[in-house]
Design an enzyme around this catalytic site. Structure first.
Site, mmCIF file in Angstrom:
data_model
loop_
_atom_site.group_PDB
_atom_site.id
_atom_site.type_symbol
_atom_site.label_atom_id
_atom_site.label_comp_id
_atom_site.label_asym_id
_atom_site.label_seq_id
_atom_site.Cartn_x
_atom_site.Cartn_y
_atom_site.Cartn_z
ATOM 1 C CB CYS A 112 22.175 55.459 44.096
ATOM 2 S SG CYS A 112 22.191 54.126 42.894
ATOM 3 C CG HIS A 252 22.805 53.757 47.792
ATOM 4 N ND1 HIS A 252 21.555 53.302 47.472
ATOM 5 C CD2 HIS A 252 23.630 53.379 46.775
ATOM 6 C CE1 HIS A 252 21.618 52.689 46.297
ATOM 7 N NE2 HIS A 252 22.857 52.720 45.867
ATOM 8 C CG ASN A 282 21.861 49.665 44.073
ATOM 9 O OD1 ASN A 282 20.983 50.483 44.328
ATOM 10 N ND2 ASN A 282 23.051 50.016 43.615
HETATM 11 N N1 COA Z 1 29.476 35.827 39.297
HETATM 12 C C1 COA Z 1 30.702 35.268 39.234
HETATM 13 N N2 COA Z 1 31.803 35.950 38.896
HETATM 14 C C2 COA Z 1 31.665 37.253 38.611
HETATM 15 C C3 COA Z 1 30.421 37.890 38.667
HETATM 16 C C4 COA Z 1 29.306 37.130 39.026
HETATM 17 N N3 COA Z 1 28.075 37.644 39.096
HETATM 18 N N4 COA Z 1 30.580 39.194 38.345
HETATM 19 C C5 COA Z 1 31.893 39.374 38.102
HETATM 20 N N5 COA Z 1 32.538 38.183 38.248
HETATM 21 C C6 COA Z 1 33.961 37.911 38.077
HETATM 22 C C7 COA Z 1 34.636 38.913 37.162
HETATM 23 O O1 COA Z 1 34.431 38.555 35.809
HETATM 24 C C8 COA Z 1 36.071 38.799 37.597
HETATM 25 O O2 COA Z 1 36.621 37.658 36.994
HETATM 26 P P1 COA Z 1 38.122 37.695 36.423
HETATM 27 O O3 COA Z 1 38.969 37.964 37.649
HETATM 28 O O4 COA Z 1 38.289 36.345 35.845
HETATM 29 O O5 COA Z 1 38.163 38.820 35.439
HETATM 30 C C9 COA Z 1 35.969 38.516 39.102
HETATM 31 O O6 COA Z 1 34.614 38.064 39.319
HETATM 32 C C10 COA Z 1 36.222 39.719 39.964
HETATM 33 O O7 COA Z 1 35.514 40.827 39.397
HETATM 34 P P2 COA Z 1 35.502 42.243 40.050
HETATM 35 O O8 COA Z 1 34.704 43.168 39.209
HETATM 36 O O9 COA Z 1 36.906 42.634 40.425
HETATM 37 O O10 COA Z 1 34.708 41.888 41.405
HETATM 38 P P3 COA Z 1 34.413 42.822 42.610
HETATM 39 O O11 COA Z 1 34.891 42.195 43.854
HETATM 40 O O12 COA Z 1 34.801 44.257 42.348
HETATM 41 O O13 COA Z 1 32.824 42.775 42.679
HETATM 42 C C11 COA Z 1 30.952 44.150 42.118
HETATM 43 C C12 COA Z 1 32.061 43.244 41.606
HETATM 44 C C13 COA Z 1 30.161 44.666 40.941
HETATM 45 C C14 COA Z 1 30.058 43.334 43.028
HETATM 46 C C15 COA Z 1 31.595 45.310 42.919
HETATM 47 O O14 COA Z 1 32.628 45.879 42.164
HETATM 48 C C16 COA Z 1 30.626 46.381 43.286
HETATM 49 O O15 COA Z 1 29.728 46.163 44.065
HETATM 50 N N6 COA Z 1 30.829 47.613 42.762
HETATM 51 C C17 COA Z 1 30.051 48.754 43.100
HETATM 52 C C18 COA Z 1 28.725 48.639 42.486
HETATM 53 C C19 COA Z 1 27.854 49.782 42.883
HETATM 54 O O16 COA Z 1 27.906 50.226 43.975
HETATM 55 N N7 COA Z 1 27.061 50.250 41.947
HETATM 56 C C20 COA Z 1 26.068 51.220 42.167
HETATM 57 C C21 COA Z 1 26.606 52.505 42.640
HETATM 58 S S1 COA Z 1 25.294 53.334 43.342
#
Ligand code: COA
Length: 325
Positions: A112, A252, A282
């Site tokens: 990225c 980004h 993204n």
């Molecule tokens: N729909 C519904 N629930 C979902 C889900 C979805 N698409 N994806 C994850 N969940 C659930 C998880 O299973 C978890 O459930 P649990 O509490 O029962 O285990 C809950 O939601 C919370 O998950 P978590 O991973 O803590 O959520 P989050 O708030 O961190 O959001 C992302 C997840 C991926 C959106 C977030 O972490 C993120 O954006 N991370 C950075 C990603 C990124 O920048 N990547 C590229 C770098 S360049």
């Protein structure tokens, strides 16, 4: 001699994947995706439409914006983590598609952060007076490495391309500085573990779905905010500027909450922050040039505008580029 962006372009494939489409394929909801990521839809390439196809369209549009002919291009640098094939480079394929026969062409891999790494290479070549007209492209078909059965990642990524024509010019305006960083210790936070030379494509790789993105979302989230804030502050302090001196901040586009948290830490009002993730998701190396092109075309960036670009991605990699337009 300064490297100045004299034209931008972008392209996204026609097909759109909405949150309601995803609701039908994995256990998720439009509300969860919108609230947790800010993403509402993403564009998806057609079968057979690789990164070179998207990148060629963005590059052609940037050349036309710059009023340059393909024969004027000395160097093509393509940032992508989803190349058409392991080799030749996507840059060589774009060179062929454009008919830019005089240009040297190569790819850069920094996920990225790739576009800013590529822009920095262009800046150095131009200031060394090795090349005058450099085409920098960020292009990705993230759908080719996205696991459509993994709800934690399949909601995040989209396909697209953005490009900039960078030219050596005399004067005060242009790229003022680049700051690049890498930390390979955290390579496993976000990666595609299979399908490369370490674990070539095999039945096991396919069965374990190792040819798709694996990500530790919450750890990546925290580091993205921290490193993008640091990258922005590093650029400001290198030029004795404050955040009030920045007219347009283009981070980004990984998650709206990452962008908002970074802006908050920098005490930067959201009016000066570019956020188009809702429409595209993204798009990795394409996200910054795509957003930059939208701002140029909307006339939000004019002569003298101070633009700060900040990236974070797999590697880990992070970077900033400060521009006086
Ligand atoms: N729909 C519904 N629930 C979902 C889900 C979805 N698409 N994806 C994850 N969940 C659930 C998880 O299973 C978890 O459930 P649990 O509490 O029962 O285990 C809950 O939601 C919370 O998950 P978590 O991973 O803590 O959520 P989050 O708030 O961190 O959001 C992302 C997840 C991926 C959106 C977030 O972490 C993120 O954006 N991370 C950075 C990603 C990124 O920048 N990547 C590229 C770098 S360049």
């Amino acid at each position: 001699m300064r490297a100045k962006i004299i034209g931008t372009g972008s392209y996204v494939p026609h097909s759109v994947l909405t949150n309601s489409d995803l609701e039908r394929s994995v256990d998720t909801s439009d509300q969860w995706i919108t609230e947790r990521t800010g993403i509402r839809s993403r564009h998806i390439a057609s079968p057979g439409e690789g990164s070179s196809a998207l990148g060629t369209k963005a590059a052609a549009s940037a050349l036309s914006c710059a009023h340059l002919d393909q024969a004027d291009v000395d160097l093509i640098i393509v940032a992508t983590c989803t190349p058409d094939m392991p080799f030749p480079s996507t840059a060589c394929l774009i060179q062929r598609n454009l008919g830019a026969t005089a240009a040297v062409a190569f790819d850069v891999s920094a996920a990225c952060s790739g576009f800013l790494f590529a822009l920095s290479i262009a800046d150095h070549y131009i200031r060394a007076e090795t090349y005058r007209n450099v085409l920098v492209v960020g292009t990705e078909v993230m759908s080719s490495v996205t696991d459509s059965t993994d709800r934690t990642t399949c909601i995040l990524f989209g396909d697209g391309a953005g490009a900039a024509v960078v030219q050596g010019v005399d004067g005060e305006n242009g790229i003022l500085s680049n700051h690049l960083h890498s930390n390979g210790q955290r390579w496993d936070l976000i990666c595609v573990p299979g399908g490369g030379s370490q674990q070539p494509l095999s039945e096991t790789v396919l069965n374990e779905r190792l040819n798709f993105i694996k990500m530790r979302g919450s750890a990546t989230f925290k580091l993205a905010v921290k490193m993008m804030e640091q990258a922005a502050r590093e650029a400001l302090s290198a030029h004795h500027l404050t955040i009030d001196d920045i007219d347009i901040f283009i981070p980004h586009q990984a998650n709206s909450r990452i962008i908002e948290a970074t802006a908050k830490r920098l005490q930067l009002p959201m009016e000066r922050v570019v956020m188009n993730i809702g429409q595209y998701g993204n798009t990795s190396a394409a996200s910054i040039p795509l957003a930059l092109d939208e701002m140029v075309r909307a006339n939000r960036i004019k002569d003298g505008t101070r633009v700060l670009l900040v990236a974070f991605g797999s590697g880990l990699t992070w970077a900033s580029t400060l521009i006086r337009w």
